[in-house]
Design a protein around this motif. Structure first.
Motif, short mmCIF file in Angstrom:
data_model
loop_
_atom_site.label_atom_id
_atom_site.label_comp_id
_atom_site.label_asym_id
_atom_site.label_seq_id
_atom_site.Cartn_x
_atom_site.Cartn_y
_atom_site.Cartn_z
N PRO A 24 100.01 22.47 70.41
CA PRO A 24 98.80 22.12 71.17
C PRO A 24 98.99 22.20 72.68
N LYS A 69 98.64 25.73 73.57
CA LYS A 69 97.22 26.12 73.47
C LYS A 69 96.45 25.71 74.73
N TYR A 82 97.27 28.39 77.19
CA TYR A 82 96.63 29.63 76.74
C TYR A 82 95.14 29.61 77.05
N ASP A 83 94.47 28.51 76.75
CA ASP A 83 93.02 28.41 76.98
C ASP A 83 92.68 28.58 78.46
N CYS A 104 101.15 31.55 80.07
CA CYS A 104 101.61 31.99 78.75
C CYS A 104 102.33 33.34 78.85
N ARG A 147 101.23 33.91 73.75
CA ARG A 147 99.85 34.32 73.42
C ARG A 147 99.76 34.74 71.95
N VAL A 175 99.68 31.80 69.55
CA VAL A 175 98.38 31.13 69.52
C VAL A 175 97.35 31.97 68.74
N GLU A 176 97.39 33.28 68.96
CA GLU A 176 96.36 34.15 68.38
C GLU A 176 96.53 34.41 66.90
N LEU A 232 97.11 23.66 66.47
CA LEU A 232 96.70 24.12 67.80
C LEU A 232 95.56 23.25 68.34
N ASP A 233 95.09 22.34 67.51
CA ASP A 233 93.91 21.55 67.83
C ASP A 233 94.31 20.23 68.51
#
Length: 718
Positions: free
Chosen positions: A207, A210, A213-214, A547, A552, A555-556, A564-565
């Motif tokens: 997380p 993530k 990444y976001d 990242c 990346r 995560v993808e 990842l939440d």
């Protein structure tokens, strides 16, 4: 009779010995009247590796996972260099602790490790490993000054009372082992992006990745927008100048520049009239005391070369040297019972300061509020004034000391003014607004010489006319958000992404922290960031965290969205916090973790989402019949069939030459048929024979079964 005191580190054992006036030091312990004071070096034990439970786990194989031990066992921790050997120092110290506890004159043991989950586990795992059956007591302290050690020794707790804290610590330890071992092993087997590259998966690791990444994606997808604004410079009779921003319909933003261009000749060499003036006195309170995340954010954003991990290490050293209180805290206020102690500290550290006369102790609710303390109070100095600090220690100590002193200084006061002006030309329908501040009382700001960047406005009155000296149309392009820094990342982790990054000194922030709903804990966040860098999921660019391609990709493609939440991970952390408070059972938490891990392992095993990440180069003399529908790699002809060249990575796309289904219609799989199928998604046949002997025409489609991952034929009649 005597008691054995076990501290978390040698330096803390020394502090306890000094407080109890014990000076005799022997190999691995201090000895004095009524006490043997020994120590650990953090964790002396570690959980078994999977191969310790089962020799066959040495070689990772899909069918061996999920692997859940029936009972968790501990062993002497591994050597830092040779992982297959025991740490000799740990083994020796465990032997010393064992021999001291077993001495005939010893009638009890006192656990004096840090008062947190990890500290509780460090001692308790030792007691279990050594099968200690003598009474065990707990010394609970927030600092290691002589006064506090003596006070703590007079109010020892039965270690059994610490069971909820132990359960939370053990629950965290076991759950991270189960998730880490299983998902890291299966992911590494599944996603072999780089040879011998371990794909690290963790409850807090993903997380956090993530979040970074976001932000990176947000910057990439940002659409720049432009608007225009008009600023006019006004000049008073006394030749004082100030700027005002032009507003129409309560907005200073104009998408159409021509609308502002038309105003320029109307304003040139003209005048404006002051139509309104509002002045308001405001107070500014000092920022709250430091918790660990705030301290890390403050230091890393202010000084070059600092990381959160470094701040924690320096803060821990100051704590162990008795100069500051326990650093791994989430609280930004003090327990109300600490008022007298805070007064004593303040009276010691304020002496000789240039603003000493302004420092007054007051028991403010903003500083002392037990309802807002989570386990440990905020970080403060102790009454022991330091000497001989290193440069790094000086940076961190000064920040903690200054933040503490600020709480007992006058609040800063300033006057905020808003002047509204109207141009004399009636064709100029909008109005100009000028805003500024005047500082009246510097207050706590003098401690760190905080300079104001606010605009200072001249004295003007309503009805007064001023000249318009200059007009300027400026173009403003909205900038994308900035990459996360350690400071902003810590804030998101601390509040589980509740959008409170810019509200460090807010009630909302405090409530969010107190809920326990977070990513990691104050003591683990720095370690998480360091690990993300070390394993190559993120990199640093100046103070920015970005990242890597590997990060990346993880995560993808990772098929377990819960990990990842932020919400899911926040709930797990909150549940551990509830275990610590006695509101939730460890056994129920572990069942939840085991069930989750079993499901996650199966999802990873069946996952095909990452196949497209593997690019296969086929030899020049091998013909590509088209792209594989599963992963995009070339489909080639083999001896018995046509298959994806990416089969080594687990792509199951294959069409057999002697396919029984196709031959049941009197046809054969050919190279031309496969080429058509890959190009158009279907291949047509005429003169197909049914079981009843009828002939018909149809398209054949090759459709993937999401349950099994294999492909099956479907007919579409022409």
């Amino acid at each position: 009779m005597s008691k054995v005191i076990i501290a978390e580190k040698p330096s803390v054992a020394k502090n306890i010995a000094e407080a109890l006036k014990i000076k005799t030091r022997k190999d691995g312990y201090f000895q004095g009247e009524g006490y043997y004071i020994t120590w650990a070096f953090g964790h002396l034990l570690q959980l078994y590796d999977a191969k310790d439970y089962d020799e066959s786990m040495k070689g990772w194989r899909f069918e061996k996972f999920p692997f859940i031990p029936q009972e968790f066992k501990y062993k002497i921790k591994s050597d830092g260099v040779n992982r297959s050997a025991e740490d000799k120092g740990a083994k020796k110290q465990i032997g010393i602790i064992k021999s001291l506890i077993e001495m005939p004159d010893v009638d009890g043991v006192i656990s004096a490790t840090d008062f947190d989950r990890e500290g509780q586990v460090i001692a308790d795992e030792l007691f279990g490993y050594l099968k200690v059956n003598k009474p065990i007591y707990r010394l609970l302290l927030n600092e290691w000054t002589p006064d506090e050690v003596k006070k703590g020794m007079e109010s020892l707790k039965d270690n059994k009372e610490m069971e909820p804290l132990q359960d939370a610590g053990i629950g965290r330890q076991w759950s991270d082992w189960i998730i880490g071992i299983n998902l890291t092993s299966v992911s590494t087997l599944k996603y072999n992006f780089e040879k011998n590259k371990t794909i690290n998966i963790g409850r807090v690791l993903l997380p956090t990745l993530k979040i970074i990444y976001d932000r990176d994606k947000e910057i990439e997808n940002f659409q720049a927008t432009t608007y225009y604004k008009l600023t006019s410079t006004f000049k008073t009779e006394k030749k004082d100048e100030f700027d005002g921003l032009y507003y129409e319909n309560d907005s200073e933003k104009f998408e159409d520049k021509s609308a502002l261009d038309k105003l320029l000749p109307l304003l040139e060499g003209s005048c404006a009239k002051v139509v309104d003036k509002q002045t308001e006195k405001k107070k500014e309170y000092p920022p709250y005391l430091f918790n660990l995340s705030n301290l890390q954010g403050y230091i890393t954003s202010k000084y070059k070369g600092w990381t959160s991990d470094k701040v924690l290490k320096v803060a821990q050293a100051l704590y162990e040297k008795k100069f500051t209180t326990y650093p791994r805290t989430a609280s930004v206020v003090l327990d109300e019972s600490l008022a007298d102690k805070a007064r004593k500290v303040l009276n010691v550290i304020k002496v000789g300061l240039p603003y000493e006369k302004d420092i007054k102790f007051v028991k403010l609710k903003r500083v002392f509020d037990s309802s807002k303390v989570e386990s440990h109070s905020a970080i403060t100095p102790t009454y022991i004034k330091p000497n001989g600090l290193s440069q790094d220690e000086g940076v961190v100590y000064t920040a903690i000391k200054n933040r503490f002193i600020m709480q007992f200084m006058p609040v800063a006061e300033f006057e905020e003014s808003k002047i509204t002006l109207k141009a004399e030309s009636e064709e100029v329908s909008g109005e100009f607004i000028a805003k500024g501040k005047v500082q009246l009382v510097e207050g706590f700001r003098v401690v760190e010489k905080i300079e104001t960047k606010d605009t200072i406005l001249p004295m003007v009155e309503v009805g007064e006319k001023v000249d318009i000296a200059q007009n300027k149309i400026g173009m403003v392009t909205k900038k994308p958000p900035k990459n996360h820094s350690e400071k902003t990342l810590l804030r998101v982790m601390e509040t589980c992404g509740k959008g409170l990054e810019d509200k460090e000194n807010s009630e909302e922030m405090m409530k969010s922290i107190l809920s326990g709903f977070s990513i990691g804990t104050p003591s683990t966040r720095a370690e998480t960031m360091k690990k993300l860098k070390d394993i190559g999921y993120i990199r640093t660019k100046g103070k920015s965290l970005i990242c890597t391609d590997l990060g990346r990709t993880i995560v993808e493609i990772f098929p377990v969205p819960e990990l990842l939440d932020l919400e899911y991970t926040g709930r797990l952390e909150s549940t551990l916090s509830d275990i610590e408070k006695g509101k939730f059972k460890k056994v129920d938490f572990m069942k939840l973790i085991i069930d989750f891990t079993k499901e996650a392992v199966e999802k990873i095993k069946k996952d095909t989402g990452a196949l497209s990440k593997f690019k296969v180069e086929i030899p020049k003399d091998v013909e590509s019949l088209g792209n594989c529908p599963a992963c995009g790699n070339p489909v080639i002809e083999g001896e018995k069939g046509f298959g994806c060249s990416n089969w080594k990575s687990g792509c199951k796309f294959t069409i057999w030459k002697d396919d029984r289904y196709i031959s049941s219609f009197g046809k054969q799989v050919s190279k031309e048929m496969v080429q058509l199928l890959l190009k158009n998604g279907k291949a047509g046949f005429r003169n197909l024979k049914s079981k009843k002997g009828n002939t018909f025409s149809a398209y054949f489609k090759y459709i993937r079964n999401e349950e099994t991952g294999y492909y099956n034929w479907e007919l579409e009649f022409i």
